[in-house]
Scaffold this motif. Structure first.
Motif, short mmCIF file in Angstrom:
data_model
loop_
_atom_site.label_atom_id
_atom_site.label_comp_id
_atom_site.label_asym_id
_atom_site.label_seq_id
_atom_site.Cartn_x
_atom_site.Cartn_y
_atom_site.Cartn_z
N VAL A 1 0.84 -1.20 0.00
CA VAL A 1 0.00 0.00 0.00
C VAL A 1 0.88 1.25 0.00
N THR B 1 1.01 3.93 -3.08
CA THR B 1 0.66 5.33 -2.82
C THR B 1 1.76 6.27 -3.30
N GLN C 1 -6.38 3.68 -2.04
CA GLN C 1 -5.66 3.07 -0.92
C GLN C 1 -6.58 2.19 -0.10
N LYS D 1 -6.28 -1.79 0.45
CA LYS D 1 -6.27 -2.36 1.81
C LYS D 1 -7.37 -3.42 1.94
#
Length: 145
Positions: free
Chosen positions: A112, A116, A127, A131
Motif C-alpha cells: 500500500v 501510494t 488506498q 487495503k
C-alpha cells in the motif's frame, strides 16, 4: 471489511504501470520490506546475509519481487474469485517456506505504501480499496493455513 468487486476494479484501474513492469515494482516492494522490517529478511534464505547494497539490483530480489507482483496482479484480475490461487500460496508458504501469516500483513502494508508513493493519482479511495483487497486476501489465506 472484505473487498467487493468495485475494490478490485478500483485498484486495477491504477495497476497498468505495475503490471507492465512487475520486476521493477516487485524489487521496490521487497527492498522497502527489508528496509522497514529487517527481521523479515531472515525468512528469505537467499537474501538473509546480504547488505542493503547487495540487495539493490540483485537479480534474485528482482525475480522474487516479480513473482509477488504477478501473483497480486492475478488476484486483482480475478475480482475476488481466486480461492485456488490463494490455496496454493498458503500451502507453499506454510509448508515449504515456513512464512507466518503476520508477514502477509507486513508486506501488504508495504505494498500500500509503495503504491501510494509510485502510482499517480493513487489517493485515499484507491488506498482503501487496496487495503480491502489485501485484507480479504489475508483472511482467505488464513483459512488454508
Amino acid at each position: 471489511m472484505s473487498a467487493c468487486e468495485a475494490d478490485y476494479k478500483t485498484v486495477f484501474s491504477f495497476w497498468t504501470p505495475v503490471e507492465a513492469d512487475p520486476r521493477c515494482y516487485g524489487e521496490i516492494i521487497l527492498l522497502r520490506l527489508f528496509e522497514t522490517h529487517p527481521d523479515v529478511q531472515k525468512l528469505f534464505p537467499k537474501f538473509v546475509d546480504l547488505s542493503k547494497e547487495q540487495l539493490q539490483n540483485n537479480p534474485g530480489v528482482q525475480a522474487h519481487g516479480e513473482i509477488v507482483v504477478c501473483k497480486l496482479t492475478e488476484i486483482l484480475k480475478s475480482n475476488g474469485k481466486c480461492k485456488e490461487i490463494i490455496k496454493a500460496l498458503a500451502e507453499s508458504h506454510a509448508k515449504q517456506h515456513k512464512i507466518p501469516l503476520v508477514n502477509f500483513k507486513i508486506i501488504s502494508d508495504v505494498i500500500v505504501t509503495v503504491a501510494t508513493e509510485k502510482l499517480d493519482g493513487f489517493g485515499p479511495d484507491a488506498q482503501t480499496a487496496l487495503k480491502n483487497v489485501l485484507k480479504t486476501f489475508q483472511i482467505e489465506l488464513e483459512v488454508f493455513l
